[in-house]
Design an enzyme around this catalytic site. Structure first.
Site, mmCIF file in Angstrom:
data_model
loop_
_atom_site.group_PDB
_atom_site.id
_atom_site.type_symbol
_atom_site.label_atom_id
_atom_site.label_comp_id
_atom_site.label_asym_id
_atom_site.label_seq_id
_atom_site.Cartn_x
_atom_site.Cartn_y
_atom_site.Cartn_z
ATOM 1 N N GLU A 47 10.120 15.354 15.509
ATOM 2 C CA GLU A 47 10.690 15.359 14.551
ATOM 3 C C GLU A 47 9.529 15.713 13.479
ATOM 4 O OE1 GLU A 47 9.595 11.577 12.539
ATOM 5 O OE2 GLU A 47 11.275 11.901 11.223
ATOM 6 N N GLU A 59 9.896 0.579 10.134
ATOM 7 C CA GLU A 59 11.146 1.978 9.724
ATOM 8 C C GLU A 59 10.740 3.522 10.273
ATOM 9 O OE1 GLU A 59 13.198 4.488 8.341
ATOM 10 O OE2 GLU A 59 12.648 4.114 6.689
ATOM 11 N N CYS A 88 13.716 10.327 7.294
ATOM 12 C CA CYS A 88 13.909 10.305 8.789
ATOM 13 C C CYS A 88 15.418 10.060 9.463
ATOM 14 C CB CYS A 88 12.781 8.800 8.360
ATOM 15 S SG CYS A 88 13.953 7.621 7.586
ATOM 16 N N LYS A 113 0.869 -0.673 0.501
ATOM 17 C CA LYS A 113 -0.254 -0.099 0.131
ATOM 18 C C LYS A 113 0.224 1.043 0.585
ATOM 19 C CE LYS A 113 -1.447 2.931 2.845
ATOM 20 N NZ LYS A 113 -1.837 4.009 2.143
HETATM 21 P P1 ADP Z 1 3.099 11.053 7.764
HETATM 22 O O1 ADP Z 1 2.388 11.147 8.980
HETATM 23 O O2 ADP Z 1 4.036 11.157 7.325
HETATM 24 O O3 ADP Z 1 2.050 10.568 6.126
HETATM 25 P P2 ADP Z 1 2.332 8.128 7.751
HETATM 26 O O4 ADP Z 1 3.036 7.367 9.020
HETATM 27 O O5 ADP Z 1 1.006 8.918 8.469
HETATM 28 O O6 ADP Z 1 2.819 9.740 7.408
HETATM 29 O O7 ADP Z 1 2.337 7.479 6.961
HETATM 30 C C1 ADP Z 1 2.661 6.161 6.162
HETATM 31 C C2 ADP Z 1 1.709 5.527 5.370
HETATM 32 O O8 ADP Z 1 0.869 4.981 6.720
HETATM 33 C C3 ADP Z 1 1.250 5.991 4.940
HETATM 34 O O9 ADP Z 1 0.926 4.728 3.878
HETATM 35 C C4 ADP Z 1 -0.541 6.024 5.165
HETATM 36 O O10 ADP Z 1 -1.230 5.513 4.336
HETATM 37 C C5 ADP Z 1 -0.469 4.774 6.231
HETATM 38 N N1 ADP Z 1 -0.860 4.871 7.595
HETATM 39 C C6 ADP Z 1 -1.558 5.971 8.300
HETATM 40 N N2 ADP Z 1 -2.442 5.582 9.628
HETATM 41 C C7 ADP Z 1 -2.372 4.301 9.436
HETATM 42 C C8 ADP Z 1 -2.745 3.070 9.520
HETATM 43 N N3 ADP Z 1 -3.261 3.716 10.659
HETATM 44 N N4 ADP Z 1 -2.766 2.018 9.254
HETATM 45 C C9 ADP Z 1 -2.108 1.301 8.778
HETATM 46 N N5 ADP Z 1 -1.194 2.903 7.949
HETATM 47 C C10 ADP Z 1 -1.472 3.462 8.456
#
Ligand code: ADP
Length: 501
Positions: free
Chosen positions: A404, A273, A307, A198
């Site tokens: 961060e 990560e 990161c 995804k």
């Molecule tokens: P940012 O806040 O910098 O956008 P995230 O950690 O939210 O970084 O996003 C990284 C990835 O995690 C993206 O592919 C996002 O769609 C996904 N993501 C965000 N929330 C969830 C969740 N609750 N469960 C699984 N994946 C998630």
């Protein structure tokens, strides 16, 4: 979805973003079951770039079914390691042949300069696939002499197999969309897993185009499935799915913790990560000619959206003024603009959310007494631009020093005693990366030994290689990406014991 495609855009990219992009499930390009799509934006303009099928729980269900079938029954498991390796190598060749196109796609969707996408993101992804293609034939177990004290006189032949863990769910972020897809897909495929990937909702395009190359390379149907969609729906469904054997995640520490919780249902294996707040230590005996631009690019590369960005710059007092002024001069000279403009050295942040998050941190820093000696503000009215920023007068307890920011903002702080620097550098919940600049080789390695981080750079920064493991101490993650360490994420050990006498 017609958009005003600028004549600058690579023709294949213009074609690719013209139509709504579908998702890859079981070797077919399909619309979402709900029929919904979501927009992805050009961060340089804030305009809609393309429409993409919006996967949710139901689409994840179909993708996992396909990956499960491909793992349990498909030709993939019957292929030799050499055949798997050749397919991965072919994917690398195809990607390399489309470097120009992927550079454009990445620049448009993420905002990064085209030249950097072509020189760094695409070649690193190609290299990663080639490195992992080589591993496919080298994943080995051991023969193990065993003694078994309670069966005197008996003899055994004991050995281990390294077997693929099964169906891997992979959730990736938006800062290096193609490269993160490669970091995830490469090792999983080398180990013989099948995958549901995804991509981030902000930047799904390069992963979808890569999916086309996966099919062109000849991977059997269902081995690689790519489902774009939002984190809270598609991502969460993948992390919680009972038929997914392993979830690999790159993103924020906050979401990493949600992934861990979601994985408890079937205790799937988890690798993470996550975030960082990396200390970059400049001693007074450093070669400042390289330390100053090095410290600047440590934070400003990829607009600080790394990161491992060197966001906490610690400078020994006698050289503080010179280094900080040098980094500020560097920041002021950075050409900020659209990623497609050849003059651009730094593009926009990826999204409106990211812009408001970074600006929120700047305000918080100023309200707590920090001063900007370069930048400090949003730039322009169109797109998501922010000025490369150097903050001074910061203290360890400030939010801008502890949290961060994920933007081009560095906090520069002096230190007077080399003894004091290690506890300060390690004073973070994160432990992803760190760097040290000095010409004293002994001091460099002693400092490296004591820094609690998964990567330490000495007299350099942001040096990545497919062979070099990358990952976090403390709350920066579990497991390692790249190198042979990553194979542990996608294999499990089976011990086989035969009585032979
Ligand atoms: P940012 O806040 O910098 O956008 P995230 O950690 O939210 O970084 O996003 C990284 C990835 O995690 C993206 O592919 C996002 O769609 C996904 N993501 C965000 N929330 C969830 C969740 N609750 N469960 C699984 N994946 C998630």
């Amino acid at each position: 979805m017609g958009i005003a495609v600028s004549p600058q855009i690579h023709p294949q990219v213009a074609d690719f973003i013209e139509k709504p992009r579908k998702m890859l499930i079981n070797g077919k390009w399909v619309s979402s079951i709900s029929g919904k799509t979501f927009p992805t934006y050009n961060p340089a303009t804030g305009e809609v770039l393309a429409q993409v099928a919006e996967g949710d729980r139901q689409d994840i269900e179909e993708a996992v079914k396909a990956a499960r079938k491909a793992f349990d029954q498909g030709p993939w498991r019957r292929m030799t390691a050499s055949e798997r390796g050749r397919l991965i190598w072919k994917l690398a060749d195809l990607l390399e042949a489309h470097t120009e196109e992927f550079g454009y796609l990445e620049s448009l969707d993420n905002g990064k300069p085209l030249a950097i996408a072509k020189a760094a993101d695409v070649p690193l992804a190609v290299d990663l696939f080639r490195y992992m293609a080589g591993w496919a034939t080298k994943i080995e177990g051991n023969t193990i002499p065993i003694s078994v004290p309670y069966t005197p006189g008996a003899k055994y032949l004991a050995y281990t197999l390294r077997e693929p863990v099964g169906v891997a769910g992979q959730v990736i972020p938006w800062n290096f969309p193609l490269l993160m897809a490669a970091w995830k897909l490469g090792p999983a495929l080398a180990c013989g897993c099948t995958v549901v990937l995804k991509p981030a909702e902000q930047t799904p395009l390069s992963a979808l185009r890569l999916g086309e190359l996966v099919m062109e390379a000849g991977f059997p149907e269902g081995v690689v499935n790519i489902v774009p969609g939002y984190g809270e729906t598609a991502g969460a469904a993948l992390a919680a799915h009972p038929d997914v054997d392993k979830i690999a995640f790159t993103g924020s520490t906050e979401v990493g913790k949600l992934i861990v919780h979601a994985a408890t249902g079937n205790l799937k294996k988890v690798s993470l990560e996550l975030g960082g707040k990396s200390p970059n230590v400049v001693y007074k005996d450093a070669d400042l000619e390289s330390a100053i631009p090095g410290a600047a690019s440590a934070i400003f590369f990829n607009h600080g959206q790394c990161c491992c960005a060197g966001s906490r710059l610690y400078i020994e007092k006698p050289v503080f003024d010179r280094v900080v002024e040098g980094v500020a001069d560097y920041a002021k000279k950075i050409n900020v603009g659209s990623g497609l403009d050849p003059q651009t050295e730094m593009g926009p942040l990826v999204s409106a959310e990211q812009l408001s998050r970074v600006c929120g941190y700047l305000e918080s820093g100023f309200s707590e007494g920090a001063t900007a000696i370069a930048g400090g503000h949003k730039k322009g009215d169109k797109g998501y631009f922010v000025e490369p920023t150097v903050l001074v007068n910061t203290r360890e307890d400030m939010k801008v020093v502890q949290e961060e920011i994920f933007g081009p903002v560095v906090t520069a702080m002096p230190f007077s005693d080399p003894e004091e620097i290690l506890p300060r550098a390690n004073n973070s919940e994160y432990g992803l990366a760190a760097a040290v600049w000095t010409q004293d080789i002994g001091k460099a390695h002693r400092t490296a030994e004591h820094l609690r981080a998964g990567t330490v750079w000495i007299n350099c920064y942001n040096i990545f290689d497919a062979a070099l493991p990358f990952g976090g101490y403390k709350q920066s993650g579990w497991g390692r990406e790249m190198g042979h360490d990553v194979l542990n994420n996608y294999t499990q050990t089976k011990a086989i014991c035969t009585k032979i006498a």
